[in-house]
Design an enzyme around this catalytic site. Structure first.
Site, short mmCIF file in Angstrom:
data_model
loop_
_atom_site.label_atom_id
_atom_site.label_comp_id
_atom_site.label_asym_id
_atom_site.label_seq_id
_atom_site.Cartn_x
_atom_site.Cartn_y
_atom_site.Cartn_z
N GLU A 56 12.74 33.93 35.21
CA GLU A 56 11.93 32.96 34.47
C GLU A 56 10.52 32.93 35.06
O GLU A 56 10.33 33.19 36.25
CB GLU A 56 12.60 31.58 34.61
CG GLU A 56 11.82 30.43 33.99
CD GLU A 56 12.63 29.13 33.92
OE1 GLU A 56 13.78 29.10 34.39
OE2 GLU A 56 12.08 28.15 33.38
N ASN B 3 13.57 26.52 31.21
CA ASN B 3 12.72 25.41 30.74
C ASN B 3 11.32 25.89 30.37
O ASN B 3 10.68 25.33 29.49
CB ASN B 3 12.64 24.33 31.81
CG ASN B 3 13.99 23.71 32.10
OD1 ASN B 3 14.87 23.68 31.24
ND2 ASN B 3 14.18 23.21 33.31
N ASN C 30 16.30 26.98 24.75
CA ASN C 30 16.95 26.78 26.04
C ASN C 30 17.27 25.31 26.25
O ASN C 30 16.40 24.45 26.05
CB ASN C 30 15.99 27.23 27.17
CG ASN C 30 16.54 26.93 28.54
OD1 ASN C 30 17.47 27.60 29.01
ND2 ASN C 30 16.00 25.91 29.21
N GLU C 31 18.49 25.01 26.59
CA GLU C 31 18.93 23.63 26.95
C GLU C 31 18.27 22.58 26.05
O GLU C 31 17.69 21.60 26.54
CB GLU C 31 18.63 23.34 28.42
CG GLU C 31 19.50 24.12 29.36
CD GLU C 31 19.33 23.76 30.84
OE1 GLU C 31 18.50 22.89 31.17
OE2 GLU C 31 20.04 24.37 31.66
N TYR D 84 25.68 24.88 37.00
CA TYR D 84 25.27 25.04 38.39
C TYR D 84 26.21 24.24 39.28
O TYR D 84 26.62 23.14 38.93
CB TYR D 84 23.83 24.54 38.60
CG TYR D 84 22.80 25.45 37.98
CD1 TYR D 84 22.44 26.64 38.61
CD2 TYR D 84 22.20 25.15 36.76
CE1 TYR D 84 21.48 27.49 38.04
CE2 TYR D 84 21.25 25.99 36.20
CZ TYR D 84 20.89 27.15 36.84
OH TYR D 84 19.96 27.99 36.29
N GLU E 265 23.23 30.87 32.42
CA GLU E 265 22.75 30.45 33.74
C GLU E 265 23.95 29.95 34.52
O GLU E 265 24.65 29.03 34.06
CB GLU E 265 21.71 29.33 33.62
CG GLU E 265 20.40 29.76 33.00
CD GLU E 265 19.36 28.66 32.98
OE1 GLU E 265 19.36 27.78 33.87
OE2 GLU E 265 18.54 28.68 32.04
N GLN F 27 18.96 32.65 39.55
CA GLN F 27 18.20 33.66 38.83
C GLN F 27 18.27 34.97 39.62
O GLN F 27 19.17 35.10 40.44
CB GLN F 27 16.77 33.18 38.63
CG GLN F 27 16.70 31.88 37.81
CD GLN F 27 15.31 31.53 37.32
OE1 GLN F 27 14.35 32.25 37.46
NE2 GLN F 27 15.21 30.33 36.71
#
Ligand code: AHR
Length: 512
Positions: free
Chosen positions: A27, A72, A172-173, A244, A292, A363
């Site tokens: 990212e 993000n 994304n999210e 996560y 992720e 990442q």
């Protein structure tokens, strides 16, 4: 010594493992791109400014797909800023991470880097502050052969051949208020549906990933997926979710058991897919894209528990001073224990190979990553590099059903067997490869494999990730404090393998 028996029969498979299970993510965040994969002027960089030492490790890791540019970040990003002559590219505020984005690196630089690194790009489009037209234009820029405004511009910018990007993430999210341009599920569904329509009109061969929900503390968890999938099921190919794991005061036993938390998380996404499929009489299979996953301990800031995270905006989650270029944020220094936990999470991925087709370790470089570079300096492997490398090297073929006879331990997820295995059968190599986490903290475990239908089997290799000091980390000076250790298997009795206390193991058996 504790004893465990693990049975596996060649006829009982759980699912075929897709190579894309070992994908990753980079990212525009901190030093992931700038001074990570791209550092013009570095002694190791090539004529395009790509660090060759990074490319070498990415190749060694055998990563098939890399997701880009966020995260993000993508929800604030205008891809047009990153194309054309570099001197004309604007410097922008990136709201996601409170950094300055110089735009020296954009879609063309990423696709050229991906080619050199031998990886396939997976591109996320901005469905936060971006428009559906921007998304369609980006597909045209990347994939259309020529003769249109955007495809001709790509050629003018140095790439006459289209990039043929297959995997596209629809935002994304988007469930979270931390996302720039966050939407309600109804609004996201409408926007994603229209973006999907345009993007597939431009290139019908692409595969689309819809944003599912990722955070169970949000009231919309799972309900988001149900509502969104009801309308998007037919248009998309995957549902995205993120997970996560954090070592946040839950105690060693519970932290080690994180594989179970990931298992529950994946199974929840699989259940909602099945629900929507059944309820609407859909026939197509939709797979999970866990785009992720990792251990993320928020070392940048001091956190006591996950609860502390709830009130923070994304840039409060980092040590960013605000509006710096490529600040060194989220640069986790992983311990041996974190690596063992990452190995456990990998076992969960293998055991869910029937529903998870793509998984991206988040990442790749510097930011919560297995590889660390020093600006204008060297490179080293974080501890988590090693289990991920073993998974991407040996975790191919079929995940087999494994039945255990084992003592249990108690953790926040209830009573669990003292070991967590994933049994993989690789027909091509004629090998059974067993990945096993030993959660027994004090004692070694005698782990007996009873394999039926594979012919005669013999332990060929055994690698362990273990040690007395769980807090040890790799550094630039001491990059091999933590590595996988190859054991001498000559004294092993048949298929009985000693698993060191609190260890992550890879056992390779040849079928003779
Ligand atoms: O990987 C870091 C961040 O974690 C990503 O930008 C976001 O998608 C997630 O919350």
């Amino acid at each position: 010594m504790k004893k465990v028996t693990c049975f596996s029969d060649k006829h009982y498979t759980l699912g075929r493992i897709d190579d894309k299970l070992y994908s990753s993510f980079t990212e525009h965040l901190g030093r992931s791109i700038y001074s990570g994969i791209y550092e013009p002027g570095h002694p190791c960089s090539d004529e395009d400014g790509y660090r060759k030492d990074v490319i070498e490790l990415v190749k060694e890791l055998n990563v098939p797909v890399i997701r880009y540019p966020g995260g993000n970040f993508v929800s604030c990003y205008d891809w047009h800023d990153g194309i054309g002559p570099k001197e004309n590219r604007p410097k922008r505020m990136d709201y996601a991470w409170a950094s300055i984005e110089t735009n020296e690196f954009g879609i063309d630089e990423f696709c050229r880097w991906a080619k050199k690194a031998g990886v396939e790009p997976m591109i996320a489009v901005n469905l936060g502050t971006g428009s559906i037209k921007d998304a369609g234009d980006l597909v045209e820029y990347c994939n259309h052969p020529g003769g249109t405004y955007w495809s001709d511009l790509r050629a003018k910018n140095g790439s006459p051949e289209p990039y043929h990007i297959k995997y596209w993430c629809l935002g994304n999210e988007m469930e979270g208020s931390w996302q720039a341009g966050h939407l309600s599920v109804e609004d996201y569904t409408k926007k994603a549906l229209e973006a999907a329509k345009i993007m597939k009109w431009v290139d019908p061969s692409i595969k689309l990933v819809a944003c599912g929900s990722s955070y169970d503390m949000l009231p919309t968890y799972m309900e988001w997926d149900r509502v969104m999938l009801t309308d998007l099921y037919k248009q998309v190919d995957y549902i995205s979710t993120h997970n996560y794991t954090m070592n946040a005061g839950q105690g060693l036993t519970n932290y080690l058991a994180s594989y179970k938390q990931l298992d529950n998380h994946i199974k929840n996404s699989a259940r909602v897919i099945e629900y929507v499929k059944g309820k609407n009489h859909f026939t197509k299979e939709l797979k999970i894209c866990l785009d992720e996953w990792n251990v993320w301990n928020f070392q940048d800031i001091k956190l006591n528990s996950l609860e502390d995270l709830k009130e923070l905006t994304t840039f409060e989650m980092t040590s960013a001073k605000k509006w710096e270029i490529a600040p060194g944020i989220l640069e986790e220094k992983y311990s041996l224990l974190d690596a063992i936990v990452v190995g456990g999470l990998g076992i969960t991925l293998l055991n869910n190979a029937d529903t998870v087709e793509i998984a991206c370790l988040a990442q790749l470089i510097n930011v919560i990553a297995p590889i660390t570079t020093v600006r204008n300096g060297g490179i080293y492997k974080q501890t988590i590099y090693h289990p991920f490398h073993m998974l991407s090297k040996y975790g191919h073929g079929l995940t087999m059903k494994a039945v255990l006879n084992a003592p249990v331990y108690t953790c926040e997820f209830g009573e669990l067997p003292i070991v967590e295995p994933a049994v993989v059968y690789n027909e091509e190599a004629g090998e059974v490869r067993v990945f096993v986490l030993n959660c027994s903290q004090k004692e070694e475990v005698s782990f007996e494999l009873i394999l039926q239908g594979y012919g005669e089997t013999k332990v060929k290799e055994h690698y362990t990730l273990a040690g007395d000091n769980l807090e040890v980390r790799n550094t630039l000076k001491n990059p091999e404090n933590v590595t996988m250790k190859r054991q001498d298997v000559s004294g092993y009795s048949g298929t009985v393998v000693p698993l060191p206390r609190l260890s992550w193991n890879v056992i390779v058996l040849e079928c003779v």
